[in-house]
Design a protein around this motif. Structure first.
Motif, mmCIF file in Angstrom:
data_model
loop_
_atom_site.group_PDB
_atom_site.id
_atom_site.type_symbol
_atom_site.label_atom_id
_atom_site.label_comp_id
_atom_site.label_asym_id
_atom_site.label_seq_id
_atom_site.Cartn_x
_atom_site.Cartn_y
_atom_site.Cartn_z
ATOM 1 N N LEU A 73 29.602 52.470 28.920
ATOM 2 C CA LEU A 73 30.373 51.578 28.070
ATOM 3 C C LEU A 73 29.673 50.229 27.930
ATOM 4 C CD1 LEU A 73 33.002 50.862 26.538
ATOM 5 C CD2 LEU A 73 33.995 50.217 28.749
ATOM 6 N N GLY A 74 29.265 49.633 29.056
ATOM 7 C CA GLY A 74 28.555 48.360 29.003
ATOM 8 C C GLY A 74 27.243 48.467 28.254
ATOM 9 N N LEU A 75 26.517 49.566 28.490
ATOM 10 C CA LEU A 75 25.252 49.788 27.797
ATOM 11 C C LEU A 75 25.465 49.910 26.295
ATOM 12 C CD1 LEU A 75 22.190 50.436 27.902
ATOM 13 C CD2 LEU A 75 22.816 52.843 28.227
ATOM 14 N N GLY A 76 26.475 50.683 25.899
ATOM 15 C CA GLY A 76 26.737 50.882 24.475
ATOM 16 C C GLY A 76 27.149 49.593 23.776
ATOM 17 N N ILE A 77 28.014 48.804 24.420
ATOM 18 C CA ILE A 77 28.451 47.543 23.810
ATOM 19 C C ILE A 77 27.271 46.590 23.653
ATOM 20 C CG2 ILE A 77 29.865 45.483 24.148
ATOM 21 C CD1 ILE A 77 31.908 47.269 25.574
ATOM 22 N N ALA A 78 26.441 46.481 24.702
ATOM 23 C CA ALA A 78 25.302 45.563 24.649
ATOM 24 C C ALA A 78 24.296 45.982 23.582
ATOM 25 C CB ALA A 78 24.627 45.493 26.020
ATOM 26 N N VAL A 105 21.187 43.166 28.245
ATOM 27 C CA VAL A 105 21.759 44.484 28.518
ATOM 28 C C VAL A 105 22.113 44.633 29.993
ATOM 29 C CG1 VAL A 105 21.345 46.976 28.457
ATOM 30 C CG2 VAL A 105 20.544 45.535 26.573
ATOM 31 N N LEU A 106 21.215 44.231 30.884
ATOM 32 C CA LEU A 106 21.480 44.349 32.319
ATOM 33 C C LEU A 106 22.684 43.504 32.726
ATOM 34 C CD1 LEU A 106 17.903 44.249 33.915
ATOM 35 C CD2 LEU A 106 19.338 46.239 33.487
ATOM 36 N N SER A 107 22.784 42.286 32.191
ATOM 37 C CA SER A 107 23.897 41.405 32.536
ATOM 38 C C SER A 107 25.228 41.971 32.079
ATOM 39 C CB SER A 107 23.677 40.021 31.905
ATOM 40 O OG SER A 107 22.496 39.427 32.382
ATOM 41 N N SER A 108 25.221 42.691 30.959
ATOM 42 C CA SER A 108 26.455 43.263 30.415
ATOM 43 C C SER A 108 26.874 44.532 31.134
ATOM 44 C CB SER A 108 26.274 43.569 28.917
ATOM 45 O OG SER A 108 25.871 42.432 28.193
ATOM 46 N N GLY A 144 23.572 53.205 38.501
ATOM 47 C CA GLY A 144 23.462 51.987 37.713
ATOM 48 C C GLY A 144 22.284 51.126 38.122
ATOM 49 N N LEU A 145 22.350 50.549 39.328
ATOM 50 C CA LEU A 145 21.316 49.617 39.766
ATOM 51 C C LEU A 145 19.949 50.273 39.856
ATOM 52 C CD1 LEU A 145 23.251 47.679 42.560
ATOM 53 C CD2 LEU A 145 23.069 47.135 40.132
ATOM 54 N N TYR A 146 19.890 51.478 40.431
ATOM 55 C CA TYR A 146 18.609 52.127 40.658
ATOM 56 C C TYR A 146 18.341 53.273 39.685
ATOM 57 C CZ TYR A 146 19.233 49.495 44.920
ATOM 58 O OH TYR A 146 19.461 48.486 45.812
ATOM 59 N N GLY A 147 19.192 53.461 38.694
ATOM 60 C CA GLY A 147 19.006 54.494 37.688
ATOM 61 C C GLY A 147 18.885 53.876 36.306
ATOM 62 N N MET A 148 20.024 53.670 35.650
ATOM 63 C CA MET A 148 20.025 53.089 34.308
ATOM 64 C C MET A 148 19.395 51.696 34.294
ATOM 65 S SD MET A 148 23.788 54.161 32.865
ATOM 66 C CE MET A 148 24.442 55.808 33.092
ATOM 67 N N GLY A 149 19.659 50.921 35.347
ATOM 68 C CA GLY A 149 19.113 49.567 35.394
ATOM 69 C C GLY A 149 17.597 49.563 35.362
ATOM 70 N N VAL A 150 16.963 50.442 36.130
ATOM 71 C CA VAL A 150 15.507 50.532 36.143
ATOM 72 C C VAL A 150 14.988 50.977 34.788
ATOM 73 C CG1 VAL A 150 13.546 51.767 37.144
ATOM 74 C CG2 VAL A 150 15.383 50.933 38.619
ATOM 75 N N GLU A 293 16.693 33.320 33.597
ATOM 76 C CA GLU A 293 17.738 32.331 33.382
ATOM 77 C C GLU A 293 18.980 32.927 32.741
ATOM 78 O OE1 GLU A 293 15.161 28.198 32.954
ATOM 79 O OE2 GLU A 293 16.069 29.124 31.196
ATOM 80 N N LEU A 294 18.795 33.858 31.824
ATOM 81 C CA LEU A 294 19.938 34.490 31.169
ATOM 82 C C LEU A 294 20.789 35.252 32.179
ATOM 83 C CD1 LEU A 294 21.616 35.394 28.771
ATOM 84 C CD2 LEU A 294 19.897 37.138 28.286
ATOM 85 N N ILE A 295 20.129 36.000 33.055
ATOM 86 C CA ILE A 295 20.865 36.770 34.066
ATOM 87 C C ILE A 295 21.561 35.832 35.051
ATOM 88 C CG2 ILE A 295 20.622 38.384 35.993
ATOM 89 C CD1 ILE A 295 18.413 39.766 34.464
ATOM 90 N N ALA A 296 20.868 34.795 35.500
ATOM 91 C CA ALA A 296 21.473 33.851 36.444
ATOM 92 C C ALA A 296 22.682 33.155 35.822
ATOM 93 C CB ALA A 296 20.440 32.818 36.884
#
Length: 318
Positions: A73-78, A105-108, A144-150, A293-296
């Motif tokens: 859902l987050g990936l699709g919206i972003a 995308v990662l932040s969302s 998420g963190l170690y799959g889609m995120g990477v 900076e965007l992520i922070a």
């Protein structure tokens, strides 16, 4: 429940503030030591303890299915907003480069289900529903963190000068990284030892360890947020922060009743879906040369927004 939430917020504010102060007087390597200690020891102990006392009588598919659905859902919206911004006469999101798009995308998409999510869940949920939150955290870390995120970070990341295709990591290295996540094995071990009787001293130590891990996590967050040097990305950070802590949990709250998920299990999924942007997104940004900076900024804004939103979800869903 109000008292529990107050104590959770007080702990969050106190320890994060202390982290901001300590970062200015301690060596720069201290946050990394804390982070590695939490990754390899603190979080596994917390997950192990919660899994040992969790109620798994409900369908086992609920947590991982909900996790994958919220990530998609987050990936699709972003990605949808990125596509829309490209068709707009002006770049209203300020996403001019690939690294900045990747950070958006990662932040969302990625949430801090470990330190923040489990801390809030442990304060407001009954023990029998903490297993759902713990399982959500493990599934989120793995997929998420170690799959889609990477995958997202690798796709949008900026290559170093002279870096060619030969430097690409093969797909199976991501799978190995997932299998090495200690929280995954801690969850499996905790769930499989529910019938094993530990001594009272051991059980008491495990129970107390959770309230050591959580402050350390908040301390680390304060140290990392104190590294913010500029607020230029603040306006753009508003959008992924809003997606992460407002839009995603609202959608989860609306659709879960259609699958007969009500009561505290519904609240648990909404709380975990609405956790602030993950600190691990900053790690991925460092590794794949994304916009830090965007992520922070998204982390800071989503943490601030969480303070009024958790009581809102408790009021609506309790």
């Amino acid at each position: 429940m109000t008292d529990a939430l107050f104590h959770a917020y007080a702990s969050l504010c106190i320890w994060m503030s202390l982290g901001v102060v300590l970062y200015r007087i301690l060596p720069d390597r201290v946050p990394r030591w804390i982070g590695r200690g939490l990754f390899w020891a603190g979080m596994p102990v917390e997950i192990f303890t919660l899994a040992r006392h969790a109620d798994f009588s409900r369908p086992i598919w609920l947590a991982p299915t909900a996790t994958v659905c919220t990530l998609l859902l987050g990936l699709g919206i972003a990605l949808g907003l990125l596509r829309l911004s490209q068709r707009w006469p002006q770049d209203w999101l300020g996403l001019q480069s690939g690294p900045r798009k990747g950070s958006f995308v990662l932040s969302s998409m990625l949430g801090n289900t470990g330190f923040v999510g489990l801390a809030i869940a442990a304060s407001v949920l009954n023990p029998e529903n903490l297993g759902l939150a713990a399982f959500f955290t493990v599934a989120h870390n793995a997929t998420g963190l170690y799959g889609m995120g990477v995958l997202v970070a690798h796709h949008f990341g900026e290559r170093e000068p002279g870096e060619g295709e030969s430097s690409d990591r093969p797909w199976w290295t991501s799978l190995i990284a997932v299998l090495k996540v200690p929280s995954l094995w801690a969850f499996l071990l905790g769930a499989s030892t529910q019938s094993v009787m530990f001594s009272e001293a051991t059980e008491a130590a495990l129970a107390r360890s959770i309230w050591v891990v959580i402050p350390c996590g908040f301390l680390l967050m304060g140290m990392r947020l104190s590294q913010l040097k500029s607020w230029r990305s603040l306006v753009c950070g508003l959008v992924p922060a809003g997606i992460k802590v407002l839009l995603m949990p609202a959608i989860v709250a609306l659709v879960t009743p259609f699958w007969d998920i009500v009561g505290e299990p519904r609240l648990a999924l909404v709380l975990m879906a609405g956790t602030p942007t993950a600190l691990t997104a900053l790690v991925l940004a460092e590794e794949y040369n994304l916009d830090r900076e965007l992520i922070a900024s998204s982390i800071a804004l989503s943490m601030i927004a969480l303070i009024p939103l958790v009581p809102l979800w408790l009021t609506i869903l309790s």
